[in-house]
Every structure is written in C-alpha cells, then in structure tokens.
Design a protein around this motif. Structure first.
Motif, PDB file in Angstrom:
ATOM      1  N   ASN A 128       0.944  -1.210  -0.253  1.00  0.00           N
ATOM      2  CA  ASN A 128       0.099   0.010   0.021  1.00  0.00           C
ATOM      3  C   ASN A 128       0.967   1.307   0.119  1.00  0.00           C
ATOM      4  OD1 ASN A 128      -2.441  -1.469   0.010  1.00  0.00           O
ATOM      5  ND2 ASN A 128      -2.287  -1.543   2.448  1.00  0.00           N
ATOM      6  N   SER A 129       1.895   1.292   0.833  1.00  0.00           N
ATOM      7  CA  SER A 129       2.733   2.485   0.798  1.00  0.00           C
ATOM      8  C   SER A 129       3.472   2.521  -0.428  1.00  0.00           C
ATOM      9  CB  SER A 129       3.950   2.398   1.910  1.00  0.00           C
ATOM     10  OG  SER A 129       3.356   2.406   3.282  1.00  0.00           O
ATOM     11  N   VAL A 130       3.757   1.494  -1.239  1.00  0.00           N
ATOM     12  CA  VAL A 130       4.664   1.663  -2.487  1.00  0.00           C
ATOM     13  C   VAL A 130       3.446   2.194  -3.533  1.00  0.00           C
ATOM     14  CG1 VAL A 130       5.652   0.212  -4.355  1.00  0.00           C
ATOM     15  CG2 VAL A 130       6.266  -0.033  -2.039  1.00  0.00           C
ATOM     16  N   LEU A 131       2.251   1.806  -3.300  1.00  0.00           N
ATOM     17  CA  LEU A 131       1.370   2.166  -4.496  1.00  0.00           C
ATOM     18  C   LEU A 131       1.171   3.609  -4.462  1.00  0.00           C
ATOM     19  CD1 LEU A 131      -1.062   1.818  -6.507  1.00  0.00           C
ATOM     20  CD2 LEU A 131      -2.437   1.174  -4.634  1.00  0.00           C
ATOM     21  N   VAL A 132       0.935   4.210  -3.186  1.00  0.00           N
ATOM     22  CA  VAL A 132       0.787   5.665  -2.665  1.00  0.00           C
ATOM     23  C   VAL A 132       2.160   6.541  -3.110  1.00  0.00           C
ATOM     24  CG1 VAL A 132       0.615   7.180  -0.993  1.00  0.00           C
ATOM     25  CG2 VAL A 132      -0.763   5.286  -0.770  1.00  0.00           C
ATOM     26  N   ALA A 133       3.393   5.991  -2.734  1.00  0.00           N
ATOM     27  CA  ALA A 133       4.501   6.531  -3.177  1.00  0.00           C
ATOM     28  C   ALA A 133       4.847   6.753  -4.683  1.00  0.00           C
ATOM     29  CB  ALA A 133       5.736   5.847  -2.591  1.00  0.00           C
ATOM     30  N   TRP A 136       6.345   8.576   2.351  1.00  0.00           N
ATOM     31  CA  TRP A 136       6.595   6.966   2.924  1.00  0.00           C
ATOM     32  C   TRP A 136       6.170   7.052   4.325  1.00  0.00           C
ATOM     33  CZ3 TRP A 136       7.224   2.558   0.374  1.00  0.00           C
ATOM     34  CH2 TRP A 136       7.697   1.408   1.172  1.00  0.00           C
ATOM     35  N   SER A 137       6.848   8.211   5.085  1.00  0.00           N
ATOM     36  CA  SER A 137       6.374   8.267   6.470  1.00  0.00           C
ATOM     37  C   SER A 137       5.143   8.712   7.032  1.00  0.00           C
ATOM     38  CB  SER A 137       7.633   8.935   7.177  1.00  0.00           C
ATOM     39  OG  SER A 137       7.720  10.462   6.719  1.00  0.00           O
ATOM     40  N   ASN A 138       4.335   9.274   6.091  1.00  0.00           N
ATOM     41  CA  ASN A 138       3.003   9.695   6.505  1.00  0.00           C
ATOM     42  C   ASN A 138       2.269   9.041   7.341  1.00  0.00           C
ATOM     43  OD1 ASN A 138       0.958  11.767   6.796  1.00  0.00           O
ATOM     44  ND2 ASN A 138       0.206  11.439   4.643  1.00  0.00           N
ATOM     45  N   ALA A 181      10.591  -0.604   7.052  1.00  0.00           N
ATOM     46  CA  ALA A 181      10.349   0.979   6.697  1.00  0.00           C
ATOM     47  C   ALA A 181      11.317   1.906   6.493  1.00  0.00           C
ATOM     48  CB  ALA A 181       9.242   1.443   7.992  1.00  0.00           C
ATOM     49  N   THR A 182      12.429   1.753   7.111  1.00  0.00           N
ATOM     50  CA  THR A 182      13.406   2.562   6.811  1.00  0.00           C
ATOM     51  C   THR A 182      14.412   2.552   5.342  1.00  0.00           C
ATOM     52  OG1 THR A 182      13.629   2.691   9.457  1.00  0.00           O
ATOM     53  CG2 THR A 182      15.602   3.709   7.972  1.00  0.00           C
ATOM     54  N   VAL A 183      14.490   1.201   5.329  1.00  0.00           N
ATOM     55  CA  VAL A 183      15.410   0.809   4.151  1.00  0.00           C
ATOM     56  C   VAL A 183      15.014   1.599   2.768  1.00  0.00           C
ATOM     57  CG1 VAL A 183      15.983  -0.965   2.435  1.00  0.00           C
ATOM     58  CG2 VAL A 183      16.266  -1.254   5.093  1.00  0.00           C
ATOM     59  N   PRO A 184      13.782   1.599   2.444  1.00  0.00           N
ATOM     60  CA  PRO A 184      13.520   2.377   1.088  1.00  0.00           C
ATOM     61  C   PRO A 184      13.822   3.832   1.209  1.00  0.00           C
ATOM     62  CG  PRO A 184      11.625   0.900   1.781  1.00  0.00           C
ATOM     63  CD  PRO A 184      12.698   0.854   2.867  1.00  0.00           C
ATOM     64  N   ALA A 185      13.584   4.454   2.345  1.00  0.00           N
ATOM     65  CA  ALA A 185      13.715   5.929   2.458  1.00  0.00           C
ATOM     66  C   ALA A 185      15.230   5.977   2.460  1.00  0.00           C
ATOM     67  CB  ALA A 185      13.238   6.370   3.587  1.00  0.00           C
ATOM     68  N   LEU A 186      16.155   5.084   3.101  1.00  0.00           N
ATOM     69  CA  LEU A 186      17.342   5.484   3.133  1.00  0.00           C
ATOM     70  C   LEU A 186      17.984   5.211   1.625  1.00  0.00           C
ATOM     71  CD1 LEU A 186      19.906   5.543   4.698  1.00  0.00           C
ATOM     72  CD2 LEU A 186      20.136   3.269   5.176  1.00  0.00           C
TER      73      LEU A 186
END
Length: 285
Positions: A81-86, A216-218, A259-264
């Motif tokens: 879901n987070s990937v879809l939104v991003a 992503w962090s919303n 959750a942190t790895v994609p943002a990093l």
C-alpha cells in the motif's frame, strides 16, 4: 517575463564537491549510529528480557523478529500500500510542482509577485488547521477509507514550498535560453520538458527524495482516512507493533528497519546526484 541571467556558482568546481561531500559525511555521522542500533536490535531474539545496555552484536542473532513482524503487523500488505501511494504521489507531485514553478517563472512580474505572496501565506497556515475541512470534503465525496486522500495532495504539488523551489530554479536560468526557445518556435510545454527541466535535475532529485520520504513516513493522514486494516500503510502497521510488550520489542524494531530501508535507498540515490553533479550549465553529470 525574461528570466534572470545566472551568475557564477557560489560553490564552483572542486570546492562545491568538497562541501557537498562534507555535508553528506556529516549526515552519515549523525544518522549511522542510530541506524546501527536499530538494525542490531531487530536481530535480537524476541521474548528475552531487554538488555540493560545497547549491543551492536546481539547474542544470539535471530531473524524471528522479521518473521513475526510480517505475520503480526501485516507488513507485506502495508508495504504494498505504501509503495502504491508513493509510486503515484511522488512523480505527480514533482510534475505538478515543476509545471507550476515554470509557469510562475514565465508570467508577468506583477502576477509573479502576487502568486509568490499568496504562496508564502499558504506556507504559514498550519497543516493541522486543514485537517477538518479536508476530512469533510473527502467524506462528502465518499473517499474516506480509501487511499485516494493520501494521493490527492499530489494534484496540488503536495506543498507550496516545492513550487517556490522550482520557481527559483527556473528563474535562475539565462534569459537568452528562453529567447532561443522562442526563436526555435518551441511551445511552453516543450520548452519546459526538453530544455528547462533537464537543467534543474539536482532540484528535481532533491524534491523527489523529500517528497518520497514525507509520503512514505506519513502517519497522520492514513490515521485519519484509513480504517480497513487491508489498506494500512507502513506507519499504521508499525503503530500496531508498537503496543507489544518490551520482550517483543525486536519485532517492532524489525518493522522499523523494513520501513527505513526504502527511504535510506532514496536518500543515497539523491546524494549520488548531488555529489556527482558538476557545474556544467547543461546539468550533465
């Protein structure tokens, strides 16, 4: 309106690269130690009493926390879901902000002043002041408990700040460049896409990274609009893991690592654009 001629870069050549490298090193020094503790804690065996002191290498090393995080928190579904939104919101935000910034850089000066003033006023409005009217609008449209309210702000460029940043970037391009585009009979859209946008690629990289991290962090927007567990994003899934007892805290840390790895990764890719970008006016790496 004629664009402002660009002056010499304040950090030309090697000096600019040195300062950018030092800035990246400073960020790494600040964020790497907490990340190491986060990763090491995620490999601690769940169910054991918490260690009185932080351990970089847990004993024993276990991946059970990741398995239980996926099972208990539904991280796989939440990640999708987070990937879809991003994937939808980030490119759309950058696209809209760049179009608005380019248009603002090319309109008459009086119009520019009025729009910039209105944008600055909009930036001073607290985001929490918009929660109730936005919720009322989405509920009236029947869009609550969907992912649409999480993507809809991208239709407005997500933040007025993005438009201002693009406006300053496009305004700094030489006026002769825009005149040459007029001579070549390029339309405004083709000038934006083929000429102006490629010259501000570092700005695009920075805003893309910033938009991705914020999207992503919303946590607040999904908390307000999403009720179905199948539509939870990663921040909401992590919230469900945060209520576990202290002996299962490695499960929460494992979810935080996921959750942190994609943002990093996005941050690292953006830094490569900054560190390998020379001062060639054509913006070529």
């Amino acid at each position: 309106m004629r664009g402002r001629a660009s002056g010499p870069s304040p950090l030309p050549g090697a000096a600019g690269r040195i300062w950018r490298t030092l800035g990246a090193a400073f960020v790494l020094l600040v964020f790497v130690p907490p990340l190491l503790l986060l990763v090491s804690g995620s490999f601690t065996e769940p169910g054991l009493p918490p260690s009185p002191t932080p351990q970089l290498v847990p004993d024993p090393v276990s991946t059970t926390g990741y398995t239980e995080a996926v099972e208990l928190g539904g991280l796989l579904r939440a990640s999708l879901n987070s990937v879809l939104v991003a994937v939808v919101a980030v490119p759309l935000s950058v696209l809209v902000a760049s179009l608005a910034g380019f248009a603002l850089a090319r309109v008459a000066p009086r119009t520019t002043v009025a729009v910039v003033a209105a944008t600055l006023v909009a930036l001073m409005v607290p985001a929490t002041a918009l929660l109730v009217p936005r919720f009322a609008i989405f509920r009236a449209l029947g869009l609550t408990d969907t992912l649409v309210p999480l993507i809809a702000p991208a239709l407005l460029g997500t933040s007025p700040l993005y438009v201002l940043v693009y406006y300053l970037a496009f305004r700094a391009l030489p006026a002769d460049l825009y005149d040459a585009c007029l001579v070549e009979d390029l339309s405004p859209m083709r000038t934006w896409w083929r000429v102006a946008l490629p010259l501000v690629r570092p700005v695009t990289a920075a805003l893309t990274a910033l938009t991705f991290v914020l999207t992503w962090s919303n946590f607040l927007d999904p908390l307000i609009y999403v009720y179905d567990r199948d539509l939870f994003t990663l921040p909401l899934a992590l919230r469900s893991l945060s209520v576990l007892d202290p002996t299962n805290f490695p499960v929460f840390l494992a979810g935080a690592v996921v959750a942190t790895v994609p943002a990093l990764l996005v941050f690292v890719l953006a830094q490569r654009r900054f560190l390998h970008h020379d001062d060639d006016p054509r913006g070529r790496p």
